[in-house]
Design a protein around this motif. Sequence first.
Motif, PDB file in Angstrom:
ATOM      1  N   HIS A   4      19.127  -8.776  98.698  1.00 21.29           N
ATOM      2  CA  HIS A   4      18.516  -8.430  99.973  1.00 21.29           C
ATOM      3  C   HIS A   4      17.285  -9.290 100.223  1.00 21.29           C
ATOM      4  O   HIS A   4      16.580  -9.111 101.205  1.00 21.29           O
TER       5      HIS A   4
ATOM      6  N   SER B 182      18.865  -0.542  92.985  1.00 14.41           N
ATOM      7  CA  SER B 182      19.604   0.161  94.035  1.00 14.41           C
ATOM      8  C   SER B 182      20.282   1.451  93.602  1.00 14.41           C
ATOM      9  O   SER B 182      20.198   2.459  94.285  1.00 14.41           O
TER      10      SER B 182
ATOM     11  N   SER C 254      20.793  -7.642 108.541  1.00 13.22           N
ATOM     12  CA  SER C 254      20.709  -6.264 108.046  1.00 13.22           C
ATOM     13  C   SER C 254      19.217  -5.979 107.907  1.00 13.22           C
ATOM     14  O   SER C 254      18.555  -6.562 107.044  1.00 13.22           O
ATOM     15  N   ALA C 255      18.696  -5.111 108.733  1.00 11.87           N
ATOM     16  CA  ALA C 255      17.242  -5.035 108.910  1.00 11.87           C
ATOM     17  C   ALA C 255      16.465  -4.622 107.666  1.00 11.87           C
ATOM     18  O   ALA C 255      15.256  -4.797 107.623  1.00 11.87           O
ATOM     19  N   HIS C 256      17.147  -4.092 106.649  1.00 16.32           N
ATOM     20  CA  HIS C 256      16.444  -3.761 105.409  1.00 16.32           C
ATOM     21  C   HIS C 256      16.506  -4.905 104.409  1.00 16.32           C
ATOM     22  O   HIS C 256      16.147  -4.734 103.237  1.00 16.32           O
ATOM     23  N   ALA C 257      16.939  -6.091 104.857  1.00 16.09           N
ATOM     24  CA  ALA C 257      16.898  -7.299 104.032  1.00 16.09           C
ATOM     25  C   ALA C 257      15.851  -8.245 104.606  1.00 16.09           C
ATOM     26  O   ALA C 257      15.362  -8.049 105.717  1.00 16.09           O
ATOM     27  N   TYR C 258      15.518  -9.301 103.852  1.00 21.00           N
ATOM     28  CA  TYR C 258      14.282 -10.026 104.155  1.00 21.00           C
ATOM     29  C   TYR C 258      14.407 -11.541 104.219  1.00 21.00           C
ATOM     30  O   TYR C 258      13.385 -12.220 104.327  1.00 21.00           O
TER      31      TYR C 258
ATOM     32  N   ASP D 238      21.105   0.215 110.635  1.00 13.62           N
ATOM     33  CA  ASP D 238      20.338  -1.025 110.851  1.00 13.62           C
ATOM     34  C   ASP D 238      21.205  -2.264 110.672  1.00 13.62           C
ATOM     35  O   ASP D 238      20.700  -3.353 110.411  1.00 13.62           O
TER      36      ASP D 238
ATOM     37  N   ASP E 101      26.635  -9.235 105.428  1.00 17.70           N
ATOM     38  CA  ASP E 101      25.782  -8.181 105.976  1.00 17.70           C
ATOM     39  C   ASP E 101      26.579  -6.905 106.187  1.00 17.70           C
ATOM     40  O   ASP E 101      27.813  -6.903 106.248  1.00 17.70           O
TER      41      ASP E 101
ATOM     42  N   HIS F 242      28.448   3.868 101.414  1.00 12.47           N
ATOM     43  CA  HIS F 242      27.023   3.900 101.737  1.00 12.47           C
ATOM     44  C   HIS F 242      26.722   5.263 102.340  1.00 12.47           C
ATOM     45  O   HIS F 242      27.426   5.725 103.244  1.00 12.47           O
TER      46      HIS F 242
ATOM     47  N   HIS G 212      22.765 -10.300 101.656  1.00 12.21           N
ATOM     48  CA  HIS G 212      22.395  -9.782 102.971  1.00 12.21           C
ATOM     49  C   HIS G 212      21.252 -10.597 103.564  1.00 12.21           C
ATOM     50  O   HIS G 212      20.299 -10.957 102.862  1.00 12.21           O
TER      51      HIS G 212
END
Length: 248
Positions: A195, A166, A14-18, A47, A40, A102, A10
């Motif tokens: 992520h 996770s 995907s906003a929870h990945a970096y 998100d 993603d 999910h 991701h």
Amino acid sequence: MKFLVDIHAHTVASAHAYSTLHDYLAVAKTKGIKLFAITDHGPDMADAPHFWHFVNMRVLPRIVDGVGVLRGIEANIKNEHGEIDFFGDYLKQLDIVLAGFHEPVFPPSTKEAHTTALINCIESGNVDIITHPGNPAYPIDIKRVAAAAATHNVALEINNSSFLTSRKGSTNNCIEIANAVKAAGGLLVMGSDSHVAFSLGEFEKAIEVIEKVQFPIERLLNRSPEALLSFLTTRGHKSLDEYSALIE
């Protein structure tokens, strides 16, 4: 054996990945990874990137500095009918389609509901790989799912992240899944579910499961770029000559 193929990563889309695609490429180059997929989350996640993110993946280069990049998605299974949040001809534009449960899209329900959803998703022909089926929040009839996956040429993932951060508590389920897929004559694939780029290609815990059940290496899609690309061709994805340089 070193595994240099990863099917599950991701990006910041995907906003929870970096990590960005550039970050992943740099790590892949350092680790000697030959092929990985950007997957993603599908649009129904709160998100997730916009639908256009996946449509526009055609702008991505196939190979950068000797590293192959597959254009993919981790779609969300939406209901017991096995429907996912990506569809039609748009699916055919992607190189690889993952799908899984999910919580924000398909809240945990009953073992029968989860099993029905997975089998219907597998039978739909829309999905190449089922992600993290060992998630303890979604108990399934493992033998039925493994049999359906083998029959329809769909791979089940042993998700390395599940053992670390996770979905803790997945280990026994994953061992049972690996044994069931082995018995059914099906396919497994390991995914880092990264992520953040640092974990790309990290399969230590997944490998422990593979080794414990003595899963046949010839049915593990990570064994080489050629193995994964050949599988995707059998799934109806177009053969991509651009990746020929990755095949030894």
